[in-house]
Scaffold this motif. Structure first.
Motif, short mmCIF file in Angstrom:
data_model
loop_
_atom_site.label_atom_id
_atom_site.label_comp_id
_atom_site.label_asym_id
_atom_site.label_seq_id
_atom_site.Cartn_x
_atom_site.Cartn_y
_atom_site.Cartn_z
N SER A 183 11.62 15.46 -9.44
CA SER A 183 11.31 14.88 -8.13
C SER A 183 10.99 13.41 -8.24
CB SER A 183 10.19 15.65 -7.45
OG SER A 183 8.96 15.06 -7.72
N VAL A 184 11.13 12.72 -7.11
CA VAL A 184 10.95 11.28 -7.08
C VAL A 184 10.58 10.88 -5.65
CG1 VAL A 184 13.35 10.68 -6.51
CG2 VAL A 184 12.08 9.23 -8.07
N HIS A 185 9.81 9.84 -5.52
CA HIS A 185 9.53 9.28 -4.18
C HIS A 185 9.10 7.85 -4.41
CE1 HIS A 185 7.96 8.86 -0.10
NE2 HIS A 185 6.87 8.33 -0.64
N ILE A 186 9.84 6.90 -3.86
CA ILE A 186 9.59 5.50 -4.23
C ILE A 186 8.76 4.73 -3.21
CG2 ILE A 186 11.53 5.26 -5.81
CD1 ILE A 186 13.07 3.87 -3.49
N GLY A 187 8.41 5.35 -2.11
CA GLY A 187 7.59 4.65 -1.13
C GLY A 187 8.02 5.02 0.28
N SER A 188 7.40 4.35 1.23
CA SER A 188 7.62 4.70 2.63
C SER A 188 8.00 3.44 3.42
CB SER A 188 6.30 5.28 3.16
OG SER A 188 6.48 5.86 4.41
N GLN A 189 8.62 3.65 4.57
CA GLN A 189 9.06 2.55 5.44
C GLN A 189 9.99 1.61 4.66
OE1 GLN A 189 9.35 2.35 8.40
NE2 GLN A 189 9.78 0.25 8.84
N ILE A 190 10.98 2.21 3.99
CA ILE A 190 11.98 1.45 3.25
C ILE A 190 13.24 1.43 4.11
CG2 ILE A 190 13.37 1.38 1.13
CD1 ILE A 190 11.01 3.02 -0.15
N TYR A 204 0.81 -1.22 0.00
CA TYR A 204 0.00 0.00 0.00
C TYR A 204 0.85 1.27 0.00
CZ TYR A 204 -4.16 -2.72 1.39
OH TYR A 204 -5.19 -3.60 1.46
N ILE A 205 2.10 1.14 0.43
CA ILE A 205 2.91 2.36 0.55
C ILE A 205 4.16 2.31 -0.31
CG2 ILE A 205 2.01 3.10 2.79
CD1 ILE A 205 4.39 1.77 4.14
N SER A 206 4.16 1.41 -1.30
CA SER A 206 5.23 1.36 -2.29
C SER A 206 4.73 2.16 -3.49
CB SER A 206 5.48 -0.11 -2.67
OG SER A 206 6.30 -0.17 -3.79
#
Ligand code: LLP
Length: 443
Positions: free
Chosen positions: A220-227, A184-186
């Motif tokens: 800009s870039v953001h690949i996910g959270s809790q990595i 869900y957060i990727s």
């Protein structure tokens, strides 16, 4: 070793046990859980439960460690407001000269409330910005719009034209890098809704630079959270660095690289490295591919700054046993902390007193709330010290995506929030009342 035993019993420096003494001989009486220098039981007594408690010093220390890890490159830390958007916390963070990453007009308004001048350090992310939100952000003169689609570029150019403004933009590119985290957060794979495929970036940049009301300023870039691994961050920045060069050859002025957020924290693993070391490894992974490119790096950390700085205090209402399964029914629920229900996330739960003789023993329990859903749990089949009805528990690492994802489901007023700094205690949000909840309604 069981999960429960592998985890730490408290998380210093934010939450730690202090030896308590009683009687005039000041005999040892076990230890009490403190947030900074304040016993959390005192806070629960004063403000009631469920209660969110945050350590200001921990937020400051983590932010400084983060900032320091990037000292070798020109950068700005833009704290991701969605992780915890309490005004009291935004004020603390803006006092450290940080910028902000916002994803709605509401979050922008929060930032402007705590500091009018913060707009020039605000980046605006999100796949569904409305024209009204664009107008608001243009008027506030934010630093950067992270644009996520061709249609959004058109809309932004149009709004900027009506306001006779120029919108500084970065395209959020989707690097197609897999990162191990909850699905869900990727966000960094081709199949996700986020960003534009990196292969299409060149033509869209060309289009954007043709508009008088858009100014190409970055990527800009953001690949996910809790990595928690740093490798996917490095792989991403390698692709971004290549794109910086290609776009510069095309004649674009790429001043900013926004690396997004996503650095994970350790919810349960006691062998995890110290944050200051982990963030250095992360910084190295992000910075190395950018060496020599002379870009200004923007960073959007959320969880890694506020997550471990917060706990949710909850009281045990009832103990019950159904068909051999033991339950602790507590007064916090999925509406207060959604992460266990939504992501099956693990949050360590500890009692707020620890008997120095440790005579109480342990048992396996489900920690559940009063909400009418089987999915309303805070922990399942968790080995905990035996506690009694009326006892107080602390759910750790709840500073990020705790209160900010809370709701009023079951018409439950949301908890109060308290910010502790050393010995000082500040109520930064009072507990909601049912009257607050009913106010916008009519019949
Ligand atoms: N920047 C962008 C564009 C984001 O989408 C996010 C998080 C961040 C920065 C901050 O990421 P962080 O450093 O906090 O990982 N509710 C979920 C997390 C959702 C993250 C959404 N985007 C959870 O409780 O785990």
């Amino acid at each position: 070793m069981s999960r429960a035993k592998a985890s730490r019993e408290a998380r210093p420096p934010a939450f730690w046990y202090r030896e308590a003494r009683k009687g005039w001989l000041r005999r040892k009486a076990g230890s009490v859980l403190c947030c900074d220098d304040v016993p959390v039981a005192q806070l629960a007594e004063r403000f009631g439960t469920p209660l969110y408690v945050y350590s200001a010093s921990t937020i400051v220390d983590r932010l400084r460690a983060f900032d320091n890890a990037f000292r070798t490159i020109a950068h700005s830390v833009c704290y991701s407001v969605k992780a915890n958007s309490a005004l009291g916390i935004l004020r603390l963070i803006s006092g450290l000269r940080c910028g902000f990453d916002v994803v709605s007009g509401g979050e922008l308004e929060r930032v402007l409330q705590v500091d009018k001048r913060a707009a020039r350090k605000v980046v605006f992310s999100g796949v569904g910005k409305t024209k009204e939100e664009m107008r608001q952000a243009l008027k506030a003169k934010i630093l950067l719009f992270n644009v996520e689609s061709e249609s959004e570029l058109w809309a932004l150019a149009e709004v900027a034209a009506t306001l006779k403004r120029v919108a500084p933009i970065a395209l959020r590119v989707n690097p197609d890098v897999a990162a191990e985290t909850h699905p869900y957060i990727s966000t960094g794979l081709r199949k996700h809704k986020f960003g534009i495929p990196i292969s299409e970036a060149r033509s869209l940049y060309a289009w954007a630079s043709g508009s008088r009301h858009l100014k190409v300023a970055g990527i800009s870039v953001h690949i996910g959270s809790q990595i928690t691994e740093v490798k996917p961050f490095r792989a991403t920045m390698e692709r971004v660095a290549e794109l910086v060069q290609v776009l510069r050859q095309d004649g674009h002025q790429i001043e900013f690289v926004d690396a997004g957020g996503g650095l994970g924290i350790c919810y349960e693993d006691s062998s995890a490295p110290e944050f200051s070391h982990h963030v250095v490894a992360y910084a190295e992974a992000v910075v190395r591919p950018l060496r020599g490119l002379k870009v200004h790096l923007l960073l959007e950390p959320g969880r890694s700054i506020v997550g471990p700085a917060g706990a949710l205090l909850t009281s045990v209402l009832y103990k019950k046993k159904n068909d051999g399964r033991r339950f602790l029914v507590v007064d916090a629920a999925m509406n207060d902390l959604l992460r266990p229900s939504l992501y099956n996330a693990y949050h360590e739960i500890i009692p707020t007193t620890a008997d120095s003789h440790a005579t109480t023993g342990r048992e396996n329990v489900d920690v559940v709330g009063p909400v009418c859903e089987t999915g309303d749990f805070l922990a399942r089949d968790r080995e905990l010290p035996i506690v009694n009805e009326g006892d107080l528990l602390a759910i750790l690492d709840a500073g990020a995506y705790g209160m900010s994802q809370s709701s009023n489901y079951n018409t439950r007023p949301r908890p109060a929030e308290v910010l502790v700094d050393g010995k000082s205690v500040k109520l930064i949000r009072r507990r909601e009342s049912v009257t607050d909840l009913l106010r916008p309604e009519s019949f």
